[in-house]
Every structure is written in C-alpha cells, then in structure tokens.
Design a protein around this motif. Sequence first.
Motif, short mmCIF file in Angstrom:
data_model
loop_
_atom_site.label_atom_id
_atom_site.label_comp_id
_atom_site.label_asym_id
_atom_site.label_seq_id
_atom_site.Cartn_x
_atom_site.Cartn_y
_atom_site.Cartn_z
N ARG A 183 0.84 -1.19 0.00
CA ARG A 183 0.00 0.00 0.00
C ARG A 183 0.88 1.24 0.00
O ARG A 183 1.74 1.41 0.86
N ARG B 106 -2.66 3.74 2.03
CA ARG B 106 -4.03 3.53 1.57
C ARG B 106 -4.11 2.83 0.22
O ARG B 106 -4.77 1.83 0.07
N PRO C 27 -3.26 0.73 -2.99
CA PRO C 27 -2.38 -0.35 -3.44
C PRO C 27 -1.59 0.10 -4.67
O PRO C 27 -2.12 0.78 -5.54
#
Length: 155
Positions: free
Chosen positions: A118, A122, A124
């Motif tokens: 990530r 947040r 990916p």
Amino acid sequence: MQIQPSERRSRPERRSRTLLSLVTGNFKRRRHGPRRVRDASIAVTDWYAPQWLAAAVLILILCVADALITLALLGHGAHEANPFMDTIIHGDGRRFAGFKFGLTAVGVVVLIMLARVRAFGRLPVGTIVYAVLLGYLCLVVYEFTLLRHFVPEFF
C-alpha cells in the motif's frame, strides 16, 4: 553423552538445487501473498496477477510508440517538453529510445514487484500501474493528434 535427534526429513533438501527450484517454482507457485502480517514485503510473493502483466506489456508498447512519435515530431520542428529527456534526445535517437524504454521498464518492474504494497498507507501500488497505463495512453493519443495536425503527410 548426548543423543542426536533423528532427522525428520525424508526428501533431499530442495534448496540445494537452485536452477531446478527456479524452474519448478515457475510452474508450481505457492506464495500468492504474505503468510503473516509482518511478512508484508516484496520478497514473499512469487505469483503476480496476470492483469498486471498485461498492463506492464501495454505500458512498454505505449512507451515505444511514444518514443517513435516523439522522434517523428522532433524531425518536423517540435520541441521536447521534458527537460531531462531533452538533453538526451539531442545526441542520438536510438540512445534516446533505448534510455526511455529502459527507464520505463525498470519503473514498471518495480511497480509490479510492489503491486500488493500500500502506497501512502491507503492506495495499493497495483492501481498506480493502471494510472501509468492510462497516462501513457492519453500521451500517445495526444501525440497522434499533434502528428496528424503538424505532419498531415504522415497519414
């Protein structure tokens, strides 16, 4: 006198044959992701989603198209907007295309290796691959528009 514990392994050590392990691991993938939360690094995955391969190949094809269109536009009086690439492009077109492709290929490989990590806690990294693909697609469409407008005999 100390008693030695008996060896529980019945097969030979599989890690002693590196080449065979690499070939076998290519067809019998086991790690689709980390086993534990603390193992969430790039070294524990040996299988990546096929759509990331497709996105990576498309990015590299669009990179080559971008380099060729850029060279065609420069041959008809355009100027390179990227100052970093501008210094490279004035020497040799082949060197420019090779450098551009190599830089993009290394970036794509790193993005694919980090696809499950990530970014910024947040997002990916795999979605960044798709964003790069979309960006290259927009760039090539824009360059085709420039090529059609400034070099009509090209079409």
